[in-house]
Scaffold this motif. Sequence first.
Motif, PDB file in Angstrom:
ATOM      1  N   ARG A 155       0.825  -1.217   0.000  1.00 19.58           N
ATOM      2  CA  ARG A 155       0.000   0.000   0.000  1.00 19.58           C
ATOM      3  C   ARG A 155       0.858   1.267   0.000  1.00 19.58           C
ATOM      4  NH1 ARG A 155      -4.458  -0.350  -2.022  1.00 19.58           N
ATOM      5  NH2 ARG A 155      -5.442   1.250  -0.729  1.00 19.58           N
ATOM      6  N   LEU A 156       2.166   1.131  -0.039  1.00 23.14           N
ATOM      7  CA  LEU A 156       3.040   2.299   0.042  1.00 23.14           C
ATOM      8  C   LEU A 156       2.957   3.197  -1.184  1.00 23.14           C
ATOM      9  CD1 LEU A 156       6.263   0.788   1.646  1.00 23.14           C
ATOM     10  CD2 LEU A 156       4.511   2.208   2.730  1.00 23.14           C
ATOM     11  N   GLY A 157       2.468   2.673  -2.279  1.00 26.83           N
ATOM     12  CA  GLY A 157       2.329   3.489  -3.484  1.00 26.83           C
ATOM     13  C   GLY A 157       1.430   4.692  -3.280  1.00 26.83           C
ATOM     14  N   LEU A 158       0.585   4.647  -2.263  1.00 25.75           N
ATOM     15  CA  LEU A 158      -0.303   5.773  -1.966  1.00 25.75           C
ATOM     16  C   LEU A 158       0.479   7.033  -1.594  1.00 25.75           C
ATOM     17  CD1 LEU A 158      -2.935   3.861   0.216  1.00 25.75           C
ATOM     18  CD2 LEU A 158      -3.290   4.723  -2.107  1.00 25.75           C
ATOM     19  N   LEU A 159       1.735   6.869  -1.190  1.00 28.59           N
ATOM     20  CA  LEU A 159       2.532   7.997  -0.703  1.00 28.59           C
ATOM     21  C   LEU A 159       3.644   8.407  -1.666  1.00 28.59           C
ATOM     22  CD1 LEU A 159       2.770   6.785   2.980  1.00 28.59           C
ATOM     23  CD2 LEU A 159       1.783   8.957   2.297  1.00 28.59           C
ATOM     24  N   LEU A 160       3.651   7.848  -2.855  1.00 31.31           N
ATOM     25  CA  LEU A 160       4.749   8.133  -3.785  1.00 31.31           C
ATOM     26  C   LEU A 160       4.862   9.607  -4.147  1.00 31.31           C
ATOM     27  CD1 LEU A 160       4.609   5.082  -6.207  1.00 31.31           C
ATOM     28  CD2 LEU A 160       6.466   5.699  -4.650  1.00 31.31           C
ATOM     29  N   LEU A 175       9.911  -0.068   0.023  1.00 32.68           N
ATOM     30  CA  LEU A 175       9.304  -0.632  -1.181  1.00 32.68           C
ATOM     31  C   LEU A 175      10.057  -1.866  -1.643  1.00 32.68           C
ATOM     32  CD1 LEU A 175       8.468   2.503  -3.353  1.00 32.68           C
ATOM     33  CD2 LEU A 175       6.825   0.761  -2.643  1.00 32.68           C
ATOM     34  N   ASP A 176       9.328  -2.788  -2.245  1.00 33.25           N
ATOM     35  CA  ASP A 176       9.987  -3.925  -2.872  1.00 33.25           C
ATOM     36  C   ASP A 176      10.972  -3.391  -3.915  1.00 33.25           C
ATOM     37  OD1 ASP A 176      10.086  -6.025  -5.223  1.00 33.25           O
ATOM     38  OD2 ASP A 176       9.501  -7.114  -3.415  1.00 33.25           O
ATOM     39  N   PRO A 177      12.214  -3.928  -3.958  1.00 33.12           N
ATOM     40  CA  PRO A 177      13.218  -3.410  -4.898  1.00 33.12           C
ATOM     41  C   PRO A 177      12.731  -3.331  -6.339  1.00 33.12           C
ATOM     42  CG  PRO A 177      14.253  -4.886  -3.342  1.00 33.12           C
ATOM     43  CD  PRO A 177      12.782  -4.973  -3.080  1.00 33.12           C
ATOM     44  N   SER A 178      11.860  -4.237  -6.719  1.00 35.75           N
ATOM     45  CA  SER A 178      11.373  -4.230  -8.102  1.00 35.75           C
ATOM     46  C   SER A 178      10.502  -3.020  -8.406  1.00 35.75           C
ATOM     47  CB  SER A 178      10.583  -5.512  -8.381  1.00 35.75           C
ATOM     48  OG  SER A 178       9.423  -5.580  -7.555  1.00 35.75           O
ATOM     49  N   ARG A 179      10.021  -2.319  -7.364  1.00 41.97           N
ATOM     50  CA  ARG A 179       9.158  -1.154  -7.558  1.00 41.97           C
ATOM     51  C   ARG A 179       9.903   0.160  -7.389  1.00 41.97           C
ATOM     52  NH1 ARG A 179       4.286  -1.573  -3.605  1.00 41.97           N
ATOM     53  NH2 ARG A 179       3.487   0.087  -4.929  1.00 41.97           N
ATOM     54  N   LEU A 180      11.181   0.096  -7.043  1.00 41.45           N
ATOM     55  CA  LEU A 180      11.933   1.307  -6.713  1.00 41.45           C
ATOM     56  C   LEU A 180      12.225   2.202  -7.910  1.00 41.45           C
ATOM     57  CD1 LEU A 180      14.523   0.085  -4.079  1.00 41.45           C
ATOM     58  CD2 LEU A 180      12.670   1.714  -3.740  1.00 41.45           C
ATOM     59  N   VAL A 195      17.466   4.634  -3.185  1.00 42.19           N
ATOM     60  CA  VAL A 195      17.102   3.801  -4.327  1.00 42.19           C
ATOM     61  C   VAL A 195      18.333   3.077  -4.863  1.00 42.19           C
ATOM     62  CG1 VAL A 195      16.246   3.826  -6.714  1.00 42.19           C
ATOM     63  CG2 VAL A 195      15.111   5.219  -4.965  1.00 42.19           C
ATOM     64  N   ALA A 196      19.448   3.803  -5.007  1.00 43.70           N
ATOM     65  CA  ALA A 196      20.671   3.212  -5.548  1.00 43.70           C
ATOM     66  C   ALA A 196      21.191   2.074  -4.672  1.00 43.70           C
ATOM     67  CB  ALA A 196      21.746   4.285  -5.696  1.00 43.70           C
TER      68      ALA A 196
END
Length: 265
Positions: A155-160, A175-180, A195-196
């Motif tokens: 549900r963290l995408g709500l705060l992007l 976040l899951d690394p695949s979504r970073l 992120v890096a």
Amino acid sequence: MTTTESDIDALDFRGQALPCAACRHRDWLADGACRPGQACVHDRYARRIDRFFSWHPELAADYLEHPYFEARAVAAKYAPVFRLLPLLDDPDETVRWSAAARLPQRHLLRLRDDPHREVRIRVAHRLQGSDLEAMRHDTDYYVRLVVARRLPEHRLGLLLNDPEPQVRRELARRLDPSRLICLAADEDAEVRLEVARRLPPHLLVWLSGDADWRVRYAVTERIAPKQLAALLADPDPLVHALANERLAECREPSFPTDRQGEQHG
């Protein structure tokens, strides 16, 4: 010089002498069940009030309407939970904060819009699910940071798009690394640095030309060797030195072990 409890005068919340003679508990003085300067419900010092109620928790409910806010707030820690609901309307935020720590979550919804951030922060620490998600629009960044720390990862995408970099940094950590990759172009260098540090290595090429040398250095530490070439000419000496070092390690010949040498001898 450090101030200790013994340095604080035993006075009531009006700054006057403790009303021991008129106190309903005055008979306890003889056997030490209350002690002026150490454990007293009328003292202005919260720690002494707390000590009094820790000795006599059964009395806490009797002081939920005490004129001193510290007495009400401390009493709320010990009183039966079913007596705390009226404290949600207390004029002092410390009292509401204390009640919010113990009341069932369904009663906390009305405090999500409390005028004091400390109350809302405590509420955000206790709510779950959609009730917590609703606080992602709070005007205070720290409330939203608590939300970012407690929401389920999916549900963290709500705060992007949160305007506060600290909130987005928390997303980059969780976040899951695949979504970073969605944060790889963030305007805040600290977010991109997080992120890096976690982005899958095959995606790090997106950050190899980042404006901040710290991000490029983190990329150089983790990127696949075949993608290091672009970093050999990096303008920062630390970055291109690390790129050279990693490439040199990859080029070093691997010598057979003694056992292998014996087998081939």
